[in-house]
Every structure is written in C-alpha cells, then in structure tokens.
Design an enzyme around this catalytic site. Sequence first.
Site, PDB file in Angstrom:
ATOM      1  CG  MET A  34      -1.891  -1.175   1.277  1.00  0.00           C
ATOM      2  SD  MET A  34      -3.050  -1.193  -0.100  1.00  0.00           S
ATOM      3  CE  MET A  34      -4.065   0.227   0.301  1.00  0.00           C
ATOM      4  CB  VAL A 111       3.994  -1.058   9.355  1.00  0.00           C
ATOM      5  CG1 VAL A 111       4.825   0.221   9.266  1.00  0.00           C
ATOM      6  CG2 VAL A 111       3.068  -1.002  10.569  1.00  0.00           C
ATOM      7  CB  SER A 140      -7.258  -3.841   6.259  1.00  0.00           C
ATOM      8  OG  SER A 140      -6.530  -4.948   6.769  1.00  0.00           O
ATOM      9  CG  HIS A 160      -8.683   0.380   5.208  1.00  0.00           C
ATOM     10  ND1 HIS A 160      -9.766  -0.426   4.923  1.00  0.00           N
ATOM     11  CD2 HIS A 160      -7.593  -0.265   4.706  1.00  0.00           C
ATOM     12  CE1 HIS A 160      -9.351  -1.510   4.286  1.00  0.00           C
ATOM     13  NE2 HIS A 160      -8.036  -1.429   4.138  1.00  0.00           N
ATOM     14  CG  ASN A 211     -11.291  -5.860   4.588  1.00  0.00           C
ATOM     15  OD1 ASN A 211     -11.204  -6.115   3.400  1.00  0.00           O
ATOM     16  ND2 ASN A 211     -10.332  -5.262   5.258  1.00  0.00           N
TER      17      ASN A 211
END
Length: 338
Positions: A34, A111, A140, A160, A211
């Site tokens: 990302m 990270v 996430s 996010h 998600n």
Amino acid sequence: MAAFESTGAASLTLGGRAFTPGASRVAVLGAGVMGPGIALVFAEHGFEVELCEVRQPALDAGMASLADALDLKVQAQVCDAATARATLSRVTPRLGVAVAIARADLVVEAVPEDRDIKRAVYAQVAEVAPAHAVVWSNTSTLDVFALAPPALASRLLVAHWFAPPHILPLVEVVCQAPAPVSLREETVALLRALGKAPVVLEKFVPGFVINRLLRALGRESFDMIESGVISIAELDVAVRTSLAPRMQVLGIMQRYDYTGLHLSLRNLADPEIVDAPVNRSPALLQARVARGELGVGSGKGFYDYAGRSTLELQRERDLRLWQVMRGLAEHAADPKPI
C-alpha cells in the site's frame, strides 16, 4: 495538482494547521503493498513525501513499484510523462523512519497488520514526531486506538485505503475520542482534495465495512463451490457480469429500492434459501495454502498464472481498473441517488 487547485487547497488544514502542497511534509511508513501507491497520490498533488522502510530490498522494491505505477499511468493516458517525472521527483526513499517522522506534518502508517509491529511504530512516532503531526493508520482490521500510546490518542485516526490505492478512490475513515471531530472533518476534506472518496464510520468495528462485506460474500462463495453448485471460474463470470456493474451504479442499498422493498423483505424471509454456515477455514482455501498455492505472488491460487510475473499481472489488472474508473467518472462517489 489540478484537484487541489479546484478545491481550495489554500484553505485545507490538518490538526488545526495549514496543510498545503510544497509546504507540508508527509512520511509514509511501509513500502509494501500500500505505501508506494499512497505516496504516489500525495506526490502527484504536490506534496514532498518520504517513503520509509527498514530493509533496503523492500525500499528498492517499493520505489520500483511506484515508478512502474507512474509509467502505467502514462501508458493508460491518465497523465503525461512530464507529470509522472515531477511526481517521482517529490518522493524520497528513506531507509529507517526516524528522520522522516521527525519532520512530518502527517505520518501515514502502512506497516504490516501485526499488532506488535504497529505498537512499536506508534511508540516511535509518539517519541519522535512533532507535537502537531497527525497520524493516519492504513490498518484494514485492527483496533489501532488500543495499540497507540496516550500521547497519540488525540491525533490518531484510521484512513484505510484500498489496493491499488493510487487507482481505487475509497478510503474508510474512523475517528474516536479523544481525537476531535474536527480532525475527522479535516481528513475527509483532504482526502477529497486528493481525489479520493472518503466514507466515515460512526464507530470502530473490526474489519470496517468492505472487508466485512467481502467476508460474507466469501462465505457464500466458498460454500457453493465446495457443495458443487458452481465452478470457481463460472462464479467469477457471474459476478463480473451482474453484481459488479450494477453495484458500480447502485451500490447495495439503492439496489433494494429498485427491486422494491416489499419484494426484498419477502426474499430475505424465504425459508427455502438457507445461509451458508460460518466456516472460518474453508477447505477450498486450506488445501491450496497447504500446497503453497497462495495466489498471484506464488504463480498459482484459484487460477494458474502460467509463469507470468506479479508485476505483469498487476499491470494488466491496473490498466483494466483505469478503464473502469474512467467510465465511472464522479458518479460512484456521489451520495445522491440516481
């Protein structure tokens, strides 16, 4: 930088301070999946960005990914070569994080999704970052508010992004006390100026929105495939030729309006349609993981990629995504119903 010019960049603030291209600095921590795309977005809007990693090979790979993404934008005619070169010139690769954190106005934490790693990163940010620096976490799923030290609590929120972050507009935003509501509002305004489509969650929930929806879709998909209802390839064709294009126009909730709420209520109550059971370890996934078939990165997952490189596959995916996003224009991020 056109998006900033048309949205009043001079009036943008973050943490109550002016946040403007050319003056404000951004530190992106993590050059994996990302980080490079997020750095690209800030850089193409005029910000000086430091892309940080703790290992040189990972940093080199991240910068190569960023450069390739810019080349692809030129190929897709999304930007010209001069713009791409200028964007790349505003991204500085940085081995280690302390220097970048110490002069950042915004720290973007990207990270790995590991609680211990994130906890250590937040402790270092709290120790090194300027007192005014705002921290966005790209987590996430995790409750980062419980991982960060109290010193960051009033200036930490979740922003996010979705992969690939330089193409997909959505950013899920979560902010909770003691961080002020004004910080959330400033973040939303900044993301919109960056050309993103921020959506605000009113409270933290593990996995956030997309998600969680993907988990529900996956549960039904794995169950139908394992039960012999449909093949993997046929299921993907069914989704690409029905759900996907319709959702791009109507989303989920407005689709119910077009179906008719009375019919939707009846369909949901149909006793003959039984929901798939909750299965946190589907055999469909277990068997492939055991064989080392992990997806694009290993050359085989649900599909066989026949020796094509990850970069080649990503380029093809991204070109197709650019085509889709062109067709959507601004409608996708417009909250008004059609």
